[in-house]
Design an enzyme around this catalytic site. Sequence first.
Site, mmCIF file in Angstrom:
data_model
loop_
_atom_site.group_PDB
_atom_site.id
_atom_site.type_symbol
_atom_site.label_atom_id
_atom_site.label_comp_id
_atom_site.label_asym_id
_atom_site.label_seq_id
_atom_site.Cartn_x
_atom_site.Cartn_y
_atom_site.Cartn_z
ATOM 1 N N SER A 42 0.670 -1.291 0.106
ATOM 2 C CA SER A 42 -0.133 0.042 -0.026
ATOM 3 C C SER A 42 0.921 1.052 0.051
ATOM 4 O O SER A 42 0.391 2.425 -0.343
ATOM 5 C CB SER A 42 -0.982 0.005 1.317
ATOM 6 O OG SER A 42 -0.211 -0.165 2.296
ATOM 7 N N ASP A 80 5.000 -7.626 2.576
ATOM 8 C CA ASP A 80 4.042 -7.815 1.451
ATOM 9 C C ASP A 80 4.717 -8.411 0.222
ATOM 10 O O ASP A 80 5.798 -7.626 -0.026
ATOM 11 C CB ASP A 80 3.249 -6.458 1.052
ATOM 12 C CG ASP A 80 1.711 -6.786 0.958
ATOM 13 O OD1 ASP A 80 1.268 -8.022 1.306
ATOM 14 O OD2 ASP A 80 0.997 -5.831 1.395
ATOM 15 N N GLU A 112 -1.245 -12.254 -1.390
ATOM 16 C CA GLU A 112 -2.617 -11.921 -1.834
ATOM 17 C C GLU A 112 -3.081 -13.256 -2.351
ATOM 18 O O GLU A 112 -2.626 -13.531 -3.556
ATOM 19 C CB GLU A 112 -3.013 -10.747 -2.550
ATOM 20 C CG GLU A 112 -2.570 -9.487 -1.745
ATOM 21 C CD GLU A 112 -3.209 -8.228 -2.596
ATOM 22 O OE1 GLU A 112 -3.963 -8.376 -3.739
ATOM 23 O OE2 GLU A 112 -2.911 -7.124 -2.093
ATOM 24 N N GLU A 178 -10.030 -8.966 4.242
ATOM 25 C CA GLU A 178 -10.306 -7.683 4.069
ATOM 26 C C GLU A 178 -11.448 -7.382 3.466
ATOM 27 O O GLU A 178 -11.833 -8.147 2.267
ATOM 28 C CB GLU A 178 -9.113 -7.087 3.101
ATOM 29 C CG GLU A 178 -9.442 -5.623 2.944
ATOM 30 C CD GLU A 178 -8.240 -5.304 1.925
ATOM 31 O OE1 GLU A 178 -7.814 -3.904 1.845
ATOM 32 O OE2 GLU A 178 -6.963 -5.730 1.931
#
Length: 268
Positions: A42, A80, A112, A178
């Site tokens: 992010s 991440d 992810e 999420e």
Amino acid sequence: MRAKDIREKAGVDPITMLTAYDAKDATVVDEAGIDVVLVGDSMGNLRLGHDSTIPVTLDEMLSATSAVSRVVENALVVADMPFLTFGVDEARSVENCGRMLKEADADAVKLECGEHTVDLTRRLAQLGIPVMAHLGLTPQGENETGLFRQGTDEESARRIVEQAEAHEAAGAFSLVLEHIPANLGRIVTERLDIPTIGIGAGPDCDGQVLVVDEVVGLTEGTAPFGKAFGDVRGEMQRAVADYKEAVEAGEFPADEHSHVEEDLDELY
């Protein structure tokens, strides 16, 4: 803090997790006693000026993770994995994830996830690379799914539950959920032995995560599931405006901000 310590918190103690993108962020977050520091991709939106997380590179994540790891003393540091650095070729995926531990001193990586990451999670766990899985809204897939709440119908909700169980079986030590309905967050949490960490997934997850910029009030607004606990942006705006005014008025620098060397008085 190690991955096993986070895993053991499931159903026992609430897990706190925040993002950090540099050493200053990480120092404040770690000193506050946060359990997990996530070096999030992010930073693409929040620090690098991109419109999404997709342009973030592996080298950028390695650099940011290294900066965070240098100053964190207690929290678990999770890196991440950016878009297309995993899930395409297994050997390259393993190498990229391994670099986060070997070169950037991360304690774990976050993926992810989808069906394509179950086998990779298993292989990484076998090699001793702790994996935090991530289901629900996965921003790297925004070109396909959009940035909307996920798991809102029976079929997609069932798929999230099944993939959560599959990643747990493959060896993930925790799972980020999420932007899913709160009751789905509760169901997934009840079905798993590993801890769930929610971001817009309701109060029944084992822990919560937000981006640090929103928490301290550095952004112009917050996500629908976020909250500003401070007003850093407002304080910065006031300080910068005061600085500009002081310089233009000739009030800064004052005598106390300057040094005079008397031996130089006769230089000219």
